[in-house]
Scaffold this active site. Structure first.
Site, PDB file in Angstrom:
ATOM      1  N   ARG A 133       0.744  -1.286  -0.089  1.00 49.25           N
ATOM      2  CA  ARG A 133      -0.075  -0.133  -0.003  1.00 49.25           C
ATOM      3  C   ARG A 133       0.839   1.349  -0.043  1.00 49.25           C
ATOM      4  O   ARG A 133       0.484   2.174  -0.926  1.00 49.25           O
ATOM      5  CB  ARG A 133      -0.856  -0.031   1.389  1.00 49.25           C
ATOM      6  CG  ARG A 133      -1.654   0.985   1.461  1.00 49.25           C
ATOM      7  CD  ARG A 133      -2.359   1.136   2.845  1.00 49.25           C
ATOM      8  NE  ARG A 133      -2.692  -0.443   3.235  1.00 49.25           N
ATOM      9  CZ  ARG A 133      -3.876  -0.829   2.750  1.00 49.25           C
ATOM     10  NH1 ARG A 133      -4.756  -0.358   1.951  1.00 49.25           N
ATOM     11  NH2 ARG A 133      -3.962  -2.323   3.106  1.00 49.25           N
ATOM     12  N   THR A 134       1.800   1.368   0.792  1.00 49.21           N
ATOM     13  CA  THR A 134       2.512   2.507   0.970  1.00 49.21           C
ATOM     14  C   THR A 134       3.382   2.968  -0.285  1.00 49.21           C
ATOM     15  O   THR A 134       3.651   3.831  -0.742  1.00 49.21           O
ATOM     16  CB  THR A 134       3.460   2.479   2.149  1.00 49.21           C
ATOM     17  OG1 THR A 134       2.579   2.398   3.525  1.00 49.21           O
ATOM     18  CG2 THR A 134       4.202   3.881   2.336  1.00 49.21           C
ATOM     19  N   LYS A 182      22.733  -9.361   0.824  1.00 45.60           N
ATOM     20  CA  LYS A 182      24.457  -9.596   0.642  1.00 45.60           C
ATOM     21  C   LYS A 182      25.152  -9.308   2.115  1.00 45.60           C
ATOM     22  O   LYS A 182      26.328  -9.532   2.072  1.00 45.60           O
ATOM     23  CB  LYS A 182      25.167  -9.267  -0.788  1.00 45.60           C
ATOM     24  CG  LYS A 182      24.326  -9.952  -1.909  1.00 45.60           C
ATOM     25  CD  LYS A 182      24.896  -9.432  -2.967  1.00 45.60           C
ATOM     26  CE  LYS A 182      24.058  -9.543  -4.133  1.00 45.60           C
ATOM     27  NZ  LYS A 182      24.395  -8.841  -5.416  1.00 45.60           N
ATOM     28  N   ARG A 205      11.616   2.256   3.451  1.00 46.34           N
ATOM     29  CA  ARG A 205      10.849   1.629   4.465  1.00 46.34           C
ATOM     30  C   ARG A 205      12.001   0.293   4.939  1.00 46.34           C
ATOM     31  O   ARG A 205      12.422  -0.190   4.244  1.00 46.34           O
ATOM     32  CB  ARG A 205       9.486   0.760   4.200  1.00 46.34           C
ATOM     33  CG  ARG A 205       9.036   0.045   5.322  1.00 46.34           C
ATOM     34  CD  ARG A 205       7.600  -0.331   4.945  1.00 46.34           C
ATOM     35  NE  ARG A 205       6.692   0.440   5.378  1.00 46.34           N
ATOM     36  CZ  ARG A 205       5.395   0.370   5.853  1.00 46.34           C
ATOM     37  NH1 ARG A 205       5.088  -0.702   6.303  1.00 46.34           N
ATOM     38  NH2 ARG A 205       4.884   1.377   5.910  1.00 46.34           N
ATOM     39  N   HIS A 221       5.889   6.789  11.158  1.00 48.85           N
ATOM     40  CA  HIS A 221       5.557   6.658   9.683  1.00 48.85           C
ATOM     41  C   HIS A 221       5.103   8.042   9.364  1.00 48.85           C
ATOM     42  O   HIS A 221       3.679   8.136   9.321  1.00 48.85           O
ATOM     43  CB  HIS A 221       4.346   5.572   9.775  1.00 48.85           C
ATOM     44  CG  HIS A 221       3.920   4.926   8.567  1.00 48.85           C
ATOM     45  ND1 HIS A 221       4.847   5.470   7.321  1.00 48.85           N
ATOM     46  CD2 HIS A 221       3.008   4.181   8.183  1.00 48.85           C
ATOM     47  CE1 HIS A 221       3.897   4.714   6.245  1.00 48.85           C
ATOM     48  NE2 HIS A 221       3.185   4.127   6.581  1.00 48.85           N
TER      49      HIS A 221
END
Lengths: 307, 140
Positions: A51-52, A80, A101, A129
């Site tokens: 969604r974001t 890695k 994020r 957020h």
């Protein structure tokens, strides 16, 4: 404003500029359709959040820019063992702005210090957020016509709900704000929100256990999901998850102008029959989120001299 | 107990009894090439018991650390055998590289080379929070 990591870093004036810009984008979308032509947004999603990510990508595309990035850590060099700082330095060479994020709290702050381009925190674990809070603020301002003199009720998981803590902090700066925190004992609003956010500003608040008796005094009702992943014990989750469900029956006692919000996704804390109630604003909130991200991308790129 | 007078250096006085060694370690006093005296449980009219540290050299002292660990400490600066300044300490606004964040969800737990930073968020209750994750610091 060079980056957006924490909503409280924005001055009230900067916040007003962002909200006004988003309002102008809504009113005149054509005016902004080419503003970011030739510019690239990198969406670095070290954990999935469809969604974001889509909201950020849609925002950049509607500004005429393009997007690149990854949607989970496995498809990045983090798998890695690359550090966040190195990833940010590298991506800063490719993109004009980064939305990140990350499951680790503070990762976007680390990125912002080395990337060389604006960095937007698109969610860092259970911490911040800020673009969700921007979406919340625009929703309240558009639905209520103001951000001051409102009684805002938060219901559900107030202990772990980062959107609740951020919106409380942001709204507490507006004169006349009052809060009602409605939660089970186990998920009460943390002490630090009361002592470090509300007390210094003398913001009045009440803590209640019962949604039905609290609802009638509210101008805004912010529902939250009781998230399974926040519990160590499944029995506790099962016992609490249905405690606070908003139904059309409970809304009988609410104001006719109540604004019902939810950061989504919802599970069952808002009965689907509420969706048709004109007071339900949670899908508008999603749309406003995209407009706020457009405003944010635009202003950060301007501030950085990239447009 | 007799400990000689300083010609040049510092006297850290009014240290809460039992915290002297914390300060000794935080200031890395064991690495100095000058004389350092640690007096524990000295009699004090005001405090009952206190610790005192004497350092026989003038150098850059990290007063931020002292203010965080024990803001009641006083620092006497001695030059040519005389006290030229008496400093009272305050809680510093920031702590950089002094204490570590214990939150396993914080980026400092995995990112290499990151210096742990804390900021003062509640002076009255002496609360410091990690700049990365906002977790409250434990006492040093």
């Amino acid at each position: 404003m060079k980056h957006l990591i924490d909503i409280m870093e924005l001055s009230p004036a900067e916040l007003d500029t962002l909200l006004d810009t988003a309002e102008d984008i809504i009113a005149n979308p054509g005016k902004y359709a080419e503003e970011c032509r030739g510019k690239k947004l990198a969406t670095l999603f070290f954990e999935p959040s469809t969604r974001t990510r889509l909201s950020f990508e849609a925002a950049m595309l509607e500004l005429g820019g393009s997007v690149l990035g990854f949607s989970e850590a496995q498809s990045s060099s983090a798998a890695k063992g690359e550090s966040v700082a190195d990833t940010a330095r590298v991506v800063g060479c490719y993109a004009d702005i980064i939305a990140m994020r990350h499951p680790k709290e503070g990762a976007p702050l680390v990125a912002s210090r080395v990337a060389g381009v604006p960095v937007i925190n698109a969610g860092d674990g259970g911490h911040f957020h800020p673009t969700q809070t921007l979406a919340d603020l625009l929703t309240i301002r558009r639905e209520k016509g103001t951000l001051g003199n409102l009684t805002v009720g938060f219901c559900g998981d107030l202990k772990f709900g980062r959107t609740v803590h951020s919106l409380t902090a942001a709204m507490s700066r507006y004169a006349g704000s009052r809060f009602v925190f409605i939660s089970p004992e186990e998920l009460r609003i943390p002490e630090y929100v009361k002592s470090e956010v509300l007390a210094p500003r003398d913001v009045p608040f009440a803590e209640m256990r019962d949604l039905e008796s609290a609802i009638q005094g509210l101008d805004v009702l912010y529902m939250t999901r009781v998230q399974k992943e926040r519990f160590f014990n499944e029995a506790d989750y099962v016992r609490l998850k249905d405690t606070y469900i908003l139904t059309p029956e409970k809304l009988h006692r609410a104001k006719r102008e109540l604004c019902i919000m939810h950061p989504l996704p919802r599970v069952n804390e808002i009965d689907v029959r509420v969706d048709d109630d004109p007071r339900a604003c949670y899908f508008k909130q999603v749309l406003y989120g995209k407009y706020m991200r457009m405003a944010l991308i635009l202003l950060l790129l301007k501030e950085a001299g990239r447009i | 107990m007799i400990i000689g007078q300083l010609r040049d250096g510092y006297v850290l006085d009014h240290i809460t009894a039992g915290r002297g060694m914390d300060i000794y370690h935080l200031l890395h006093l064991g690495e100095l090439d000058c004389s350092v005296a640690m007096i524990q449980n000295a009699d004090s009219v005001k405090m009952g018991r206190k610790d005192i540290i004497k350092i026989g050299k003038l150098m850059d002292l990290d007063f931020d650390v002292l203010g965080f660990v024990d803001p009641g400490i006083t620092v006497d600066i001695i030059r040519d055998g005389r006290r030229v300044e008496k400093k009272r300490l305050h809680l510093p606004e920031k702590l950089t590289g002094v204490i570590r964040c214990r939150n396993p969800r914080c980026i400092t737990s995995t990112e290499q080379g990151l210096i742990h930073e804390f900021r003062l968020t509640d002076r009255e209750r002496k609360v410091y929070r990690c700049v990365y994750c906002d977790s409250a610091a434990r006492k040093a």
